[in-house]
Design an enzyme around this catalytic site. Sequence first.
Site, PDB file in Angstrom:
ATOM      1  N   GLY A  56       0.833  -1.203   0.000  1.00 51.24           N
ATOM      2  CA  GLY A  56       0.000   0.000   0.000  1.00 51.24           C
ATOM      3  C   GLY A  56       0.862   1.245   0.000  1.00 51.24           C
ATOM      4  CE  LYS A  57       3.498   3.240  -4.654  1.00 50.16           C
ATOM      5  NZ  LYS A  57       3.783   3.869  -5.978  1.00 50.16           N
ATOM      6  N   GLY A  58       0.865   5.629   1.100  1.00 46.12           N
ATOM      7  CA  GLY A  58       0.222   6.658   1.904  1.00 46.12           C
ATOM      8  C   GLY A  58       0.742   8.022   1.560  1.00 46.12           C
ATOM      9  CG  ASN A  59      -1.142  11.311   3.297  1.00 48.05           C
ATOM     10  OD1 ASN A  59      -1.740  11.212   2.231  1.00 48.05           O
ATOM     11  ND2 ASN A  59      -1.773  11.457   4.451  1.00 48.05           N
ATOM     12  CG  PHE A  60       4.228  11.759   5.094  1.00 49.49           C
ATOM     13  CD1 PHE A  60       4.136  12.881   4.302  1.00 49.49           C
ATOM     14  CD2 PHE A  60       3.578  11.753   6.308  1.00 49.49           C
ATOM     15  CE1 PHE A  60       3.425  13.996   4.732  1.00 49.49           C
ATOM     16  CE2 PHE A  60       2.865  12.854   6.745  1.00 49.49           C
ATOM     17  CZ  PHE A  60       2.791  13.979   5.945  1.00 49.49           C
ATOM     18  N   GLY A  61       4.883   7.824   2.466  1.00 48.86           N
ATOM     19  CA  GLY A  61       5.677   6.635   2.162  1.00 48.86           C
ATOM     20  C   GLY A  61       4.796   5.487   1.726  1.00 48.86           C
ATOM     21  CE  LYS A 106       2.635   4.555   8.168  1.00 48.82           C
ATOM     22  NZ  LYS A 106       1.592   4.908   9.157  1.00 48.82           N
ATOM     23  CB  VAL A 110       2.677  -0.588   3.942  1.00 49.55           C
ATOM     24  CG1 VAL A 110       2.814  -1.858   4.761  1.00 49.55           C
ATOM     25  CG2 VAL A 110       2.241   0.568   4.825  1.00 49.55           C
ATOM     26  CG  ASP A 161      -7.791   7.249   9.058  1.00 50.39           C
ATOM     27  OD1 ASP A 161      -8.798   7.633   8.409  1.00 50.39           O
ATOM     28  OD2 ASP A 161      -6.729   6.912   8.520  1.00 50.39           O
TER      29      ASP A 161
END
Length: 1142
Positions: free
Chosen positions: A824-829, A846, A831, A942
Site C-alpha cells: 500500500g501507499k500513503g501520504n509520506f511513504g 511501513k 508499506v 481514522d
Amino acid sequence: MNDEDKVHDISKKIEREKALINAAQAMRQQTNNEQVRSKLDTQMREGRRNLEFFEEKLRELQMRRLGHGVDNMSLGASPMSGSHRQSVDDFEGYGAPSPPPKEDVRGHSSHQSQGSGPLMPASAPYPGGPPDSNVPRARPNYTRLDLIKFDTPHLGPRIQLMLSQIQFKLNVEEQYLKGIEKMVQLYQMEGDKKSKLDAAAKRVESKQKIVLLKQALKRYEELHIDIDVDGPDDDSINLPALRKPLSGTLSIRILAVKDVDHAPLGRFARSPETFIAVKAEDIVVARTKPSRNDKWEAEFHTFPVDKTNEIEFTVYDKPAEHPVPIAMLWVRISDIVEELRRKKIEAEMTSAGWVSADRVGSRAPPPQFPMGAQSPQFAAPPTSPGSQEQNTMIPPQAPPPSQVVSQPVDGWFNLEPYGQIHLSFNFIKGARPQGMDRLGRKGAVRQRKEEVHEMYGHKFVQKQFYNIMRCALCGDFLKYSAGMQCEDCKYTCHTKCYTSVVTKCISKSNAETDPDEEKINHRIPHRFIPFSNLTANWCCHCGYMLPIGSKKNSRKCSECALTAHAQCVHLVPDFCGMSMAVANQILEGMRTQKKTHKDKASSMSERTLRPGSKTSISSGSIAQASTYSGSTAYTSIASPEATEAAKLMYSQTTPRPGGPDRTSTSSTTASAAAAAAMAPKHSSQPSQAGSIPDFGGSPGYGRPDSRDDEYSAQQQQGYGSPQQRKYNPADYANIDAYSSPQARPQQQQQQQQQTPQQVSPMYQQNPQTPISKPQPVAPSYDNQVVPSASGVPVPTKKPLPSATDPGTGMRIGLDHFNFLAVLGKGNFGKVMLAETKKSRKLYAIKVLKKEFIIENDEVESIRSEKRVFLIANRERHPFLTNLHACFQTETRVYFVMEYISGGDLMLHIQRGMFGTKRAQFYAAEVCLALKYFHENGVIYRDLKLDNILLTLDGHIKIADYGLCKEDMWYGSTTSTFCGTPEFMAPEILLDKKYGRAVDWWAFGVLIYQMLLQQSPFRGEDEDEIYDAILADEPLYPIHMPRDSVSILQKLLTREPDQRLGSGPTDAQEIMSQPFFRNINWDDIYHKRVQPPFLPQIKSATDTSNFDSEFTSVTPVLTPVQSVLSQAMQEEFRGFSYTADFE
C-alpha cells in the site's frame, strides 16, 4: 417585550393583514383592468400566507405560555411539559425524523447479551439530563435554496435569512454610492464629461437599488416576530466546505418574471422594455433580450465561473434613456450545487426503494416503488460492486441508480422587493475527482500546521474566510480575504492588525502573564443583554455575523451598543466606552514611557556606580531579596556582561522544542531571573532558537493539534512547576460524581505540595536500559474497569509509554530484510512486505521519508504513532496490529509490523456483500479494539474499511495509527481537522471541539457500509460529502431489521453529547444494544467464536488479497537526493525499538 406584548403585537398584525385583504378584494370588484386585477390577486395571496404565518406564531406563543404555566404549577419540570416545549420550540421546517434516545434500550432488557455481566447494563448508570434532553432537536428539512423560492412554506426561516442578507446588501450599496459620488466630483473637477455621465448613470442606478432594498427590508421587518426559537445558526459558523467559492460551468435559463412593480409610464405609453442582467462577483456575465410581456423563449446562458460565491439577478425596466432596476435576486452557487446533489441522491434512492429511518419496517412500500413480496430483507443498489448475486431487490421496471440523470433545478424564485422569476439552473464543477460517490479507497485528510504568530497569548494563524468577516480590532470588513484568527479563542482580525492586539487570550492564565507587561487600568465591564438581532451585526470578538432573529445567541451591551455571540461575551475585555484603537494608543504610550525611564535608569547607573559596588552586596541579601515576588530592585545591579552570560546559561539549561513559544521572551524577565539565580533548570521560560530538544516524549514538532497535548502542557508549565492535569475519570474513581465544590481547593492544595523536582517518568527514563514488558496475558473483562462511588465504571489510567523506548535494545537494520512486494501507499511513504534474511519470517514494513516528515512538520506525529503502537503492544490486544521493531537510516524511518495476509475489508466488501452476521462479527471485534484504545486515552480518528485487516483465521486487526490522538479521556477535547471525508463527524466539519464520540460516529458509518455496501453520506467530491454529513438523513432499505436501523440511528446522531457511546461508560453503551444481543463479548475477545469467513492464500507470500495497483509495483526504495543536516537527524533520536516478542 414580554409574552403579553408579543401577543398584542401579533394580534395587531393579524388585524392589519385582514384589513389589507378586504381592501384588495373591494378594489378588485371595482376594476376591470386585468393587469390591476392580477396584481391585487398576488397581494391577496401573499396576505393570506402572511395571515397563516401570524396565526401559527400566535398559537405557538399561546402554547408556550401554557407550558410555562404548567411548569410553575408543579414542583419541577415534568416530562410532559418538557416534550410540550420541544414541540413548541421546534421551528418551522424542522420535520425530519429524530433518532431515538441513545439510552432507550430498556425495552430490550430481556435480550441482553450473553456473558455481558454487570459491565453491559441495559441502560447507562449515570444520571440523565432534563426530560427532553435525550431527544436531539430535529434538523431542518429545507435548504437555503428552498427559502428563496416563491412558494416556500418556510416563511419564518425565510424572514430571518432575508433580514440578514438585505441588510448586508444595503450596507454595501450605501458604501458603493459614496464611492460613486466621489467619482462624479472627481470627473467634474477634471472636466471629463463622458466619464462624468457614466458615473452619474451609475449613481442613479445605485440610488434606485437602495430604495428597493429599503422597501424589502421594511417589508420583512414588519413580518418578523420576536419569539425566542433555536433556529439554525447558519452564517455565524465558519464551515470549511460550505462557504468555499466554487469554479466550474454554470448554465442558466431565464423563462419569465411576474408580479413585479414596473417603472411608471405615461398614460399612452407602451409597456416598458424589460431585461435581466446576471452578475457574478459584480461582473455582468449574461444579459437577456428586451421583452414587453415579461417572458423569454430561448434565453439559455452558459458561462464559466472561477472561485465565485454568488450570482445576482437584476430586473431592469427601460422607460427612458437609462434602465432602472425594479427587482433583485441573489443565489449562492453552493446552494445550487447542494440542491443538485440532493435531487440526484433522492432520485437514486427512490428508484432503489430506500426510505428514511422512520419508515423502515412499515408494511406499505414507498408510493414511487411497488415492491414485490419476493424481495430479500435488504440489498445494495445494483450498481454497487459485488451486488450481482443479490440483485433481486429492484424490479426490472425501476431504473438502476447509475441511469438516473441529474435534473436541473427549476422553479419560481422570489424577487425583492416584489415579484417572482422563473429560472432553471445547472452547474458542473471543474476538475471533479472520479469515483468519490462509490465505495472505494479514499485517503485521509489532515489540516496542515500553519505558522503561529503569538501576541499576548493569542496563537494567530492566517486563514482564508469565505463569508463577510469584521475585524475585531479596527471594525472594518475582511470581505472574502485572508485574516488572522487565534487558534484558541477564535479572535479574528486583519493581517495588518494582529500586531496591535492589546487583549490577553483567554487560554493564557494569569500566572503566565509577564509582570512587566503593560496593562490598562480601565476595568468597566460591558452590560451584555439578550436582544433580537434584526439587522446585520457582527460579533466584536470572533468577527462572524450574528444570527438573525434569535435572542439565544445574540448579546448587546446596553451602554456602548457592542454586539457579540452569547458564547463570546466572556472573551470581550472590560473596555466599555473605549475602542480598541484608543486602547492601543494608550498602551503604545505606556510602552514608550517605560522604555524612556528604563534607558534613563541604565545610563544613570553606569555613570554613578563605582566598579567595586558590584560585589558589595552579599549573596545572602540577594537570596533574601529574591524571596519577595514584587521586588525588582536588584535586577539591574549585575553588569551587562554578567547578565548576558546568565541569560545564555539560563536558556541552555532548559532544553525545549523549537516550536512556537507560548510566552514572550523579553530580556527583562530573563535578566530578572538571571540576577535572582533561582534554580534555572526548573524555570518555565522558553528556550532560545536552535536549542536541542529533549526526546523523552516531548511534542510540538508536527502534532496536528499540539495545543491540547499533555506534553506541550508540561513544557509550558516547566518541569518543576506543579502540573495541571487533565480530567480523567480514573482520578475520581473513589469520589462521588457530584461532589461538593469545597473539595476542589484541597485537591489543588495537594497538587501544589508536589516537590519541585518531580519530573514525568518519560523524562527520567534511561534509553540504554531495557524495559521489562508485561506478559501477553489476555485481560479479563471483570478487571478492566473500576467502579466509582457513584456507580459509574471508569477505566484505570495506565502510564503512557515513552517515544524513546528502545524495547530489548537489539539492533535491527535495513540489511536484516529482503523486500518482496508493495502492499500500500500513503501520504509520506509506503508499506512493503519483507522477510528476514535469517528466519524467513514475514513482516509488513511501513517506510517513511525523513525529508517529507520534516517538511510537513510531522516528527511528533511519528513519535505519537510509535507510542500508540506500544500501547497496543502492552497487552498484545487481539484486534490491534502489533509493532515488532522500529529503526532508521539516514533518509528514512521504518515501522516493522506484523504481516496480515488476508487483506483489508475494503477489498473483501468489493468482492461481495457481507451479510448481517458477518458485519455484526467484524463490528463486535472493532468495538472491542476501540474500547481498548479509549481505556488508554487514545482516540483513533481514522476508522474505515481500508484500515481493518483480515487475518487468515478470519479475525480483524486495526492498522495505521497515524491519526491517533493521545491523552483523550472522557471529557477531553481537541479540534484538529482530520480524518477520511466519509467518516468525519459533524463536529469536526463544524470546526468545534470534539472528543471520543467521533470514533463512534465513524463506527456507525462503518456498520452502515458493511451492511449496505455503500456510504450513508455520498458525494462526487469532498465538499459534497461534507454537505451530506451536515444535512442529509441516512436512508435504509424498507425491510431492513429494526435492530440494525436503531443502532445506526443512535451512532449517526449529529449532536455528539446525544450520540451512543458519548457517555462515561463509552463502549458499554454500544455493547448493550439489541444489535449485539447474540454476542458473547468474552468469547469474542478470546477468539472463541468461529469467524464467518476465512480468506484464502496460495502461499505465505501470496499478495492476492491486496490491491493490484500496489502489488504490481516493484518493491524498491527510491533514491533520495537531499541530505539532512545534523539538527534534522537529531529530531529522530531515540526512534529505534525492538519488541520482546516475535
